[in-house]
Write an enzyme that holds these catalytic residues in place. Structure first.
Site, PDB file in Angstrom:
ATOM      1  N   LYS A 183       0.895  -1.197  -0.021  1.00  0.00           N
ATOM      2  CA  LYS A 183       0.095  -0.043  -0.127  1.00  0.00           C
ATOM      3  C   LYS A 183       1.097   1.404   0.065  1.00  0.00           C
ATOM      4  O   LYS A 183       1.551   1.575   1.073  1.00  0.00           O
ATOM      5  CB  LYS A 183      -1.005  -0.126   1.327  1.00  0.00           C
ATOM      6  CG  LYS A 183      -2.182   0.612   1.035  1.00  0.00           C
ATOM      7  CD  LYS A 183      -2.130   2.176   0.832  1.00  0.00           C
ATOM      8  CE  LYS A 183      -1.732   3.184   1.968  1.00  0.00           C
ATOM      9  NZ  LYS A 183      -1.556   4.387   1.586  1.00  0.00           N
ATOM     10  N   GLU A 257       9.419   1.726  10.862  1.00  0.00           N
ATOM     11  CA  GLU A 257      10.386   2.690  10.723  1.00  0.00           C
ATOM     12  C   GLU A 257       9.791   3.900  10.771  1.00  0.00           C
ATOM     13  O   GLU A 257       9.087   4.583   9.817  1.00  0.00           O
ATOM     14  CB  GLU A 257      11.243   2.340   9.405  1.00  0.00           C
ATOM     15  CG  GLU A 257      12.642   2.946   9.348  1.00  0.00           C
ATOM     16  CD  GLU A 257      12.495   4.375   8.770  1.00  0.00           C
ATOM     17  OE1 GLU A 257      12.543   5.383   9.590  1.00  0.00           O
ATOM     18  OE2 GLU A 257      12.476   4.613   7.877  1.00  0.00           O
ATOM     19  N   CYS A 291      13.613  10.617   7.108  1.00  0.00           N
ATOM     20  CA  CYS A 291      13.464  10.394   8.332  1.00  0.00           C
ATOM     21  C   CYS A 291      14.867  10.199   8.784  1.00  0.00           C
ATOM     22  O   CYS A 291      14.995  10.625  10.344  1.00  0.00           O
ATOM     23  CB  CYS A 291      13.019   8.854   8.510  1.00  0.00           C
ATOM     24  SG  CYS A 291      13.893   7.786   7.321  1.00  0.00           S
ATOM     25  N   GLU A 392      10.091  16.504  15.172  1.00  0.00           N
ATOM     26  CA  GLU A 392      10.358  16.414  13.709  1.00  0.00           C
ATOM     27  C   GLU A 392       9.686  17.432  12.924  1.00  0.00           C
ATOM     28  O   GLU A 392       8.434  17.658  12.964  1.00  0.00           O
ATOM     29  CB  GLU A 392       9.899  14.885  13.188  1.00  0.00           C
ATOM     30  CG  GLU A 392      10.275  14.626  11.918  1.00  0.00           C
ATOM     31  CD  GLU A 392       9.972  13.119  11.435  1.00  0.00           C
ATOM     32  OE1 GLU A 392       9.044  12.693  11.505  1.00  0.00           O
ATOM     33  OE2 GLU A 392      11.018  12.364  11.016  1.00  0.00           O
TER      34      GLU A 392
HETATM   35  O1  TXE Z   1       2.554  10.063   7.072  1.00  0.00           O
HETATM   36  P1  TXE Z   1       1.926   8.695   7.364  1.00  0.00           P
HETATM   37  P2  TXE Z   1       2.137  11.425   6.708  1.00  0.00           P
HETATM   38  C1  TXE Z   1       6.389  12.072   9.232  1.00  0.00           C
HETATM   39  C2  TXE Z   1       6.700  13.263   8.857  1.00  0.00           C
HETATM   40  C3  TXE Z   1       5.439  13.823   8.023  1.00  0.00           C
HETATM   41  C4  TXE Z   1       4.700  13.258   9.128  1.00  0.00           C
HETATM   42  C5  TXE Z   1       3.294  13.109   8.378  1.00  0.00           C
HETATM   43  O2  TXE Z   1       7.003  14.038   9.853  1.00  0.00           O
HETATM   44  O3  TXE Z   1       5.437  15.440   8.442  1.00  0.00           O
HETATM   45  O4  TXE Z   1       4.897  12.047   9.051  1.00  0.00           O
HETATM   46  O5  TXE Z   1       3.332  12.543   6.940  1.00  0.00           O
HETATM   47  C6  TXE Z   1      -0.478   5.388   5.395  1.00  0.00           C
HETATM   48  N1  TXE Z   1      -3.131   2.749   8.791  1.00  0.00           N
HETATM   49  N2  TXE Z   1       7.119  11.139   8.207  1.00  0.00           N
HETATM   50  O6  TXE Z   1       0.777  11.946   7.130  1.00  0.00           O
HETATM   51  O7  TXE Z   1       0.465   9.099   7.890  1.00  0.00           O
HETATM   52  C7  TXE Z   1      -0.286   6.587   4.326  1.00  0.00           C
HETATM   53  O8  TXE Z   1      -1.356   6.387   3.501  1.00  0.00           O
HETATM   54  C8  TXE Z   1      -2.112   2.548   8.034  1.00  0.00           C
HETATM   55  C9  TXE Z   1       8.272  10.417   8.674  1.00  0.00           C
HETATM   56  O9  TXE Z   1       2.183  11.399   4.965  1.00  0.00           O
HETATM   57  O10 TXE Z   1       2.823   8.053   8.405  1.00  0.00           O
HETATM   58  C10 TXE Z   1       0.831   6.286   3.796  1.00  0.00           C
HETATM   59  O11 TXE Z   1       1.128   5.223   2.795  1.00  0.00           O
HETATM   60  N3  TXE Z   1      -1.407   3.018   7.162  1.00  0.00           N
HETATM   61  C11 TXE Z   1       8.556   9.398   7.382  1.00  0.00           C
HETATM   62  C12 TXE Z   1       1.763   5.953   5.184  1.00  0.00           C
HETATM   63  O12 TXE Z   1       0.998   5.395   5.988  1.00  0.00           O
HETATM   64  C13 TXE Z   1      -1.708   4.227   7.036  1.00  0.00           C
HETATM   65  C14 TXE Z   1       7.900   9.375   6.240  1.00  0.00           C
HETATM   66  C15 TXE Z   1       2.669   6.971   5.585  1.00  0.00           C
HETATM   67  O13 TXE Z   1       1.745   8.010   5.929  1.00  0.00           O
HETATM   68  C16 TXE Z   1      -2.744   4.982   8.057  1.00  0.00           C
HETATM   69  C17 TXE Z   1       6.536  10.190   5.966  1.00  0.00           C
HETATM   70  C18 TXE Z   1      -3.357   4.109   9.153  1.00  0.00           C
HETATM   71  N4  TXE Z   1      -4.184   4.566  10.037  1.00  0.00           N
HETATM   72  C19 TXE Z   1       6.269  10.999   7.028  1.00  0.00           C
HETATM   73  N5  TXE Z   1      -2.675   6.379   8.007  1.00  0.00           N
HETATM   74  C20 TXE Z   1       9.627   8.255   7.438  1.00  0.00           C
HETATM   75  N6  TXE Z   1      10.161   7.647   8.479  1.00  0.00           N
HETATM   76  O14 TXE Z   1      10.723   8.646   6.619  1.00  0.00           O
HETATM   77  C21 TXE Z   1      -2.016   6.712   6.929  1.00  0.00           C
HETATM   78  N7  TXE Z   1      -1.365   5.453   6.609  1.00  0.00           N
END
Ligand code: TXE
Length: 505
Positions: A183, A257, A291, A392
């Site tokens: 996904k 992660e 990250c 972050e």
């Molecule tokens: O992340 P999400 P978002 C951090 C960074 C950023 C913040 C928000 O600080 O500003 O997260 O970003 C899926 N159950 N990182 O909102 O929500 C979503 O569709 C299962 C750090 O984009 O974590 C996507 O595929 N899945 C990071 C994935 O999770 C769910 C990289 C990531 O989205 C879900 C990105 C749920 N309930 C953001 N809700 C890193 N570690 O590098 C959403 N998703």
């Protein structure tokens, strides 16, 4: 319903990829490029029923299909073919991730090279997959520890490195013999769907790789699904926690992660020119949306002013521009809400006593007005009680704090809830190595930064996650070990109550 074979020029339109077929969704999600606001792709909005279909296809491919039954050499051969195809389509992948994610295409090209390298490394692990034998369980016993694929793997990926992070997971899961449901982020799905197409072209059996697109609802359905045996996620700590809760129904194995708040610790005895280059790279690489962004500069007080001046001068030379422009160093942030949040955080830091050394606002360039562009920003005099130090920010924003002693530096670096990575800059290995050992993070870079060979395990301490990716440890996340204890011969009394025999309590 099936969507015709994917097109790659915008606007693109994709269905899900399930059981080797392209399947339309009932609803769709448009993705507007963050640099221009124009819709560049449309993907299916996955629902629980789509996730059910994809998990069922992966289950059939695991229980009855050829993939888990192939030899390691056969699986490796396919992964090598995919790596060749990734290289052959490098421009396409680089463009897709830059266009949808806003990252500079030059960096995106590096991600694609990394994706091919990860796939080749995983091919080697497929060949090397092995267990162990215990010959000391007693004269009549031989203990076999079998290493087996975990089963159906769910992979949920973010938007900041779409194809690279996917390849930190997917070829490892496949190398182990798992079948997979991915996904991707709803904002950057195209490269994942194109990679699925290449796996099919390389000959991966139907159902071994399925992609369900959509937002968090599709991710949640995958995390909850009883048919998923192991789930690997990269994203925010908040969503990671939700996934952990969702996974309890069948206690699936998890690898998470999550976020980071890394420090670049610069000692006075570092090669300061080298360190300045590294600090600018670590802070602003990939728009700071990384990250392992080294978003906190901790610098020894006696060199701090001169060092900060050098870092600021270099940051001011970074070119903010269109992601598809080869000369761009910093592209567009992922979406408008994120830019607003980041601007709010900068303002908050200013109110709390932080000093803006450079940047601090939207890019003033008229040609960038339609997109989400932030000037590379440096905030000085940031202290551990400020949210800019602990939270972050995920943007090209570097905070600066000063320290006096080695102990102060370690304490400052560790004074956050995250523990993904940190960097140490010193020419004195007697100092740098003990500091590296004292840092509470899954990765420490010494005189380098954001540098992750596929051979090295990657993951977090503290709230940066659980489990590891890449390296042997990352491969093992997609495997189970099974103990088989074999008794040979027959000796009377082996099972008599009270008889001494090697067994568990
Ligand atoms: O992340 P999400 P978002 C951090 C960074 C950023 C913040 C928000 O600080 O500003 O997260 O970003 C899926 N159950 N990182 O909102 O929500 C979503 O569709 C299962 C750090 O984009 O974590 C996507 O595929 N899945 C990071 C994935 O999770 C769910 C990289 C990531 O989205 C879900 C990105 C749920 N309930 C953001 N809700 C890193 N570690 O590098 C959403 N998703």
């Amino acid at each position: 319903m099936t969507t015709s074979p994917p097109v790659t020029a915008p606007p693109r339109r994709y269905g899900h990829f399930i059981g080797g077929q392209w399947v339309d969704g009932r609803e769709e999600i448009d993705r507007a490029a963050p640099a221009t606001g124009e819709v560049v792709s449309t993907v299916a909005a996955g629902e629980a029923s789509d996730v059910d279909a994809a998990v069922a296809a992966a289950r059939r491919a695991f229980d009855d299909g050829p993939w888990p039954r192939m030899t390691g050499f056969e699986r490796a051969a396919l992964l090598h073919r995919v790596a060749e195809l990734i290289d052959a389509h490098a421009d396409l992948f680089a463009r897709l991730d830059a266009e949808e994610g806003g990252k500079p295409v030059r960096l995106s090209r590096g991600d694609v090279a990394g994706a091919a390298q990860l796939t080749r490394y995983a091919a080697g692990l497929a060949v090397q997959m092995h267990g162990s034998t215990y010959t000391n369980n007693g004269p009549d016993f031989t203990g076999l520890v079998l290493r087996e694929p975990s089963g159906v793997a769910g992979l949920i990926t973010p938007w900041n490195f779409p194809v690279l992070i996917l390849c930190q997971k997917l070829p490892f899961a496949l190398a182990a013999g798992c079948t997979v449901v991915v996904k991707p982020s709803e904002m950057t799905s195209s490269s994942t769907l194109e990679l699925a197409r290449l796996y099919a072209e390389a000959g991966l059996p139907e159902g071994a790789l399925n992609v369900v697109t959509g937002d968090g609802r599709a991710g949640q359905a995958l995390a909850e699904h009883h048919g998923v045996d192991v789930l690997s996620f990269t994203g925010s700590t908040a969503t990671g926690r939700r996934i952990l809760e969702a996974s309890t129904g069948n206690l699936k194995k998890l690898s998470l992660e999550l976020g980071g708040k890394a420090a670049n610790i610069v000692f006075a005895d570092a090669d300061l020119e080298d360190a300045a280059e590294g600090v600018v790279f670590g802070g602003f690489f990939n728009n700071g949306e990384c990250c392992v962004a080294q978003s906190r500069l901790l610098v020894q007080a006696d060199v701090a002013d001169a060092f900060l001046a050098e870092v600021a001068a270099r940051a001011e030379k970074l070119r903010v521009g269109q992601p598809l422009d080869e000369a761009t160093d910093v592209g567009a942030l992922i979406h408008d809400r994120h830019l607003e949040t980041v601007l709010g955080r900068v303002e908050e830091a200013r109110r709390q006593g932080g000093e803006v050394v450079t940047g601090g606002g939207r890019s003033p360039e008229a040609s960038l007005a339609a997109g989400q562009f932030l000037q590379p920003t440096i905030l000085d005099r940031v202290t551990p009680d400020m949210s800019a130090f602990t939270e972050e920010i995920f943007a090209p924003v570097l905070t600066v704090s000063r320290f006096e002693t080695v102990e102060d530096a370690v304490a400052l670096a560790n004074a956050v809830d995250y523990g993904l990575s940190n960097s140490v800059w010193s020419k004195d290995i007697d100092k740098a190595l003990p500091v590296a050992k004292a840092l509470r993070s899954g990765t420490v870079y010494v005189n380098t930064t954001i540098d992750a060979p596929p051979t090295m395990p990657f993951g977090g301490y503290k709230m940066s996650g659980v489990g590891r990716e890449m390296g042997q440890a990352g491969f093992e996340e997609f495997t189970e070990v099974k103990s088989v204890n074999i008794r040979t011969g027959k000796r009377a009394g082996t099972f008599g109550i009270g008889a001494a025999h090697p067994t568990v309590a």
